[in-house]
Design a protein around this motif. Structure first.
Motif, short mmCIF file in Angstrom:
data_model
loop_
_atom_site.label_atom_id
_atom_site.label_comp_id
_atom_site.label_asym_id
_atom_site.label_seq_id
_atom_site.Cartn_x
_atom_site.Cartn_y
_atom_site.Cartn_z
N VAL A 146 15.55 43.91 45.98
CA VAL A 146 17.04 43.71 46.21
C VAL A 146 17.64 44.62 45.10
N SER A 147 18.89 45.22 45.40
CA SER A 147 19.45 46.33 45.11
C SER A 147 19.76 45.76 43.32
N PRO A 148 19.32 46.68 42.54
CA PRO A 148 19.59 46.22 41.04
C PRO A 148 21.30 46.70 40.82
N LEU A 149 21.95 47.43 41.84
CA LEU A 149 23.37 47.50 41.44
C LEU A 149 24.26 46.56 42.33
N ASP A 150 23.56 45.49 43.05
CA ASP A 150 24.34 44.59 43.55
C ASP A 150 25.52 44.18 42.77
N PRO A 151 26.87 44.18 43.15
CA PRO A 151 27.97 43.76 42.54
C PRO A 151 27.88 42.32 42.20
N ALA A 152 27.45 41.35 43.04
CA ALA A 152 27.30 39.98 42.81
C ALA A 152 26.42 39.61 41.70
N LEU A 153 25.26 40.25 41.65
CA LEU A 153 24.34 40.00 40.54
C LEU A 153 24.90 40.60 39.12
N ALA A 154 25.84 41.70 39.31
CA ALA A 154 26.30 41.73 37.85
C ALA A 154 25.43 42.34 36.59
N LEU A 155 24.35 42.91 37.15
CA LEU A 155 23.22 43.07 35.85
C LEU A 155 23.78 43.91 34.93
N PRO A 156 23.55 43.54 33.61
CA PRO A 156 23.93 44.48 32.52
C PRO A 156 23.61 45.62 32.06
N TRP A 157 23.51 46.61 33.31
CA TRP A 157 22.99 47.85 32.78
C TRP A 157 23.75 48.61 31.67
N PRO A 158 23.13 49.54 30.96
CA PRO A 158 23.84 49.99 29.95
C PRO A 158 24.96 50.99 30.55
N SER A 159 26.27 50.86 30.24
CA SER A 159 27.18 51.97 30.74
C SER A 159 27.05 53.32 30.27
N SER A 170 17.70 52.05 45.28
CA SER A 170 18.90 52.40 45.56
C SER A 170 19.13 51.89 47.12
N GLY A 171 18.30 51.75 47.90
CA GLY A 171 18.82 51.47 49.34
C GLY A 171 18.35 49.94 49.83
N GLY A 172 18.03 49.36 48.51
CA GLY A 172 17.70 47.77 48.98
C GLY A 172 18.81 46.87 49.09
N PRO A 173 18.55 45.84 49.84
CA PRO A 173 19.95 45.00 50.28
C PRO A 173 20.23 44.25 49.31
N THR A 174 21.29 43.77 49.32
CA THR A 174 22.02 42.99 48.03
C THR A 174 21.34 41.49 48.40
N LEU A 175 21.50 40.59 47.38
CA LEU A 175 21.06 39.41 47.24
C LEU A 175 21.34 38.56 48.41
N ALA A 176 22.49 38.72 48.75
CA ALA A 176 23.21 38.11 50.06
C ALA A 176 22.51 38.65 51.42
N GLU A 177 22.34 39.79 51.45
CA GLU A 177 21.94 40.53 52.48
C GLU A 177 20.35 40.12 52.57
N ALA A 178 19.76 40.07 51.67
CA ALA A 178 18.20 39.62 51.67
C ALA A 178 18.29 38.05 51.99
N ALA A 179 19.18 37.29 51.71
CA ALA A 179 19.06 35.85 51.80
C ALA A 179 19.24 35.89 53.54
N ALA A 180 20.38 36.44 54.06
CA ALA A 180 20.77 36.17 55.32
C ALA A 180 19.36 36.87 56.23
N GLN A 181 18.67 37.65 55.80
CA GLN A 181 17.78 38.41 56.50
C GLN A 181 16.45 37.42 56.23
N GLY A 182 16.38 36.29 55.51
CA GLY A 182 15.22 35.40 55.38
C GLY A 182 14.18 35.98 54.35
N LEU A 183 14.40 37.10 53.59
CA LEU A 183 13.48 37.82 52.77
C LEU A 183 13.30 37.18 51.34
N LEU A 184 13.83 36.31 51.05
CA LEU A 184 13.86 35.69 49.69
C LEU A 184 12.74 34.64 49.64
N PRO A 185 12.13 34.15 48.54
CA PRO A 185 11.06 33.10 48.34
C PRO A 185 12.08 31.61 48.16
#
Length: 189
Positions: A146-159, A170-185
């Motif tokens: 899942v994209s580590p830069l997914d804005p919905a996750l808002a992971l606290p990467w150091p600025s 960098s090309g990974g799907p967002t969490l919502a896209e992965a869910a819609a594609q049935g890719l999540l456990p």
């Protein structure tokens, strides 16, 4: 060794006792008895991984299809990293939530994440080493990102760091896209 459950079910942080004297340091980053006491089960180790990253490298958010999944016990024997557990399990009470822990060579603190949880980290120093014990071997056919830069996750990467990601991450799907594609456990209480 001290342990503490994180806010995401299936994740813990462990902090070993350090023994220092004029010769140097001894520490045991993994101790089975403390692990079993905290988690209720032993850690099955099928593979150990070791990565070296320059400052700003982000790896993840990675997880494996469940079953079999892949549990990880992660610590940092050199440098420092921001380790992040992400709940990517559909139906979990903490779905989409994350918890971040600094792992470094000063504390030898470790994070355990059970099967089905997502994992990411960012190297805070050059030549940072992440060492982790895995419950199953690497299996590319069931590895997910899942994209580590997914804005919905808002992971606290150091600025203050220039972020360096692999093409896969960098090309990974967002969490919502992965869910819609049935890719999540799915969450299994």
């Amino acid at each position: 060794m001290q342990s503490k459950a994180l806010s995401i079910p299936g994740a813990w942080v462990f902090e070993p006792t350090r023994f220092e004297d004029d010769r140097g340091l001894f520490v045991s980053p993994y101790q089975e008895a403390a692990f079993v006491e905290a988690t209720g089960a032993p850690l099955v180790v099928a593979q150990s991984n070791h990565s070296v990253s320059r400052r700003g490298v982000i790896r993840g958010v990675h997880y494996a299809d469940v079953p079999p999944g892949q549990a990880k016990y992660v610590y940092c024997p050199r440098g420092a990293l921001l380790d992040i557990v992400v709940d990517v399990r559909v139906g979990s009470p903490t779905f989409g939530a994350h918890e971040a822990v600094v792992l470094d060579a000063g504390s030898y603190r470790a994070v355990y994440l059970s099967e089905g949880l997502g994992h990411a980290f960012c190297a805070l120093e050059d030549d940072t080493v992440a060492s982790y014990l895995c419950s199953t071997p690497y299996a590319p056919a069931i590895e997910r990102t899942v994209s580590p830069l997914d804005p919905a996750l808002a992971l606290p990467w150091p600025s203050d760091l220039t972020q360096v990601l692999s093409d896969k991450d960098s090309g990974g799907p967002t969490l919502a896209e992965a869910a819609a594609q049935g890719l999540l456990p799915h969450y299994l209480p």
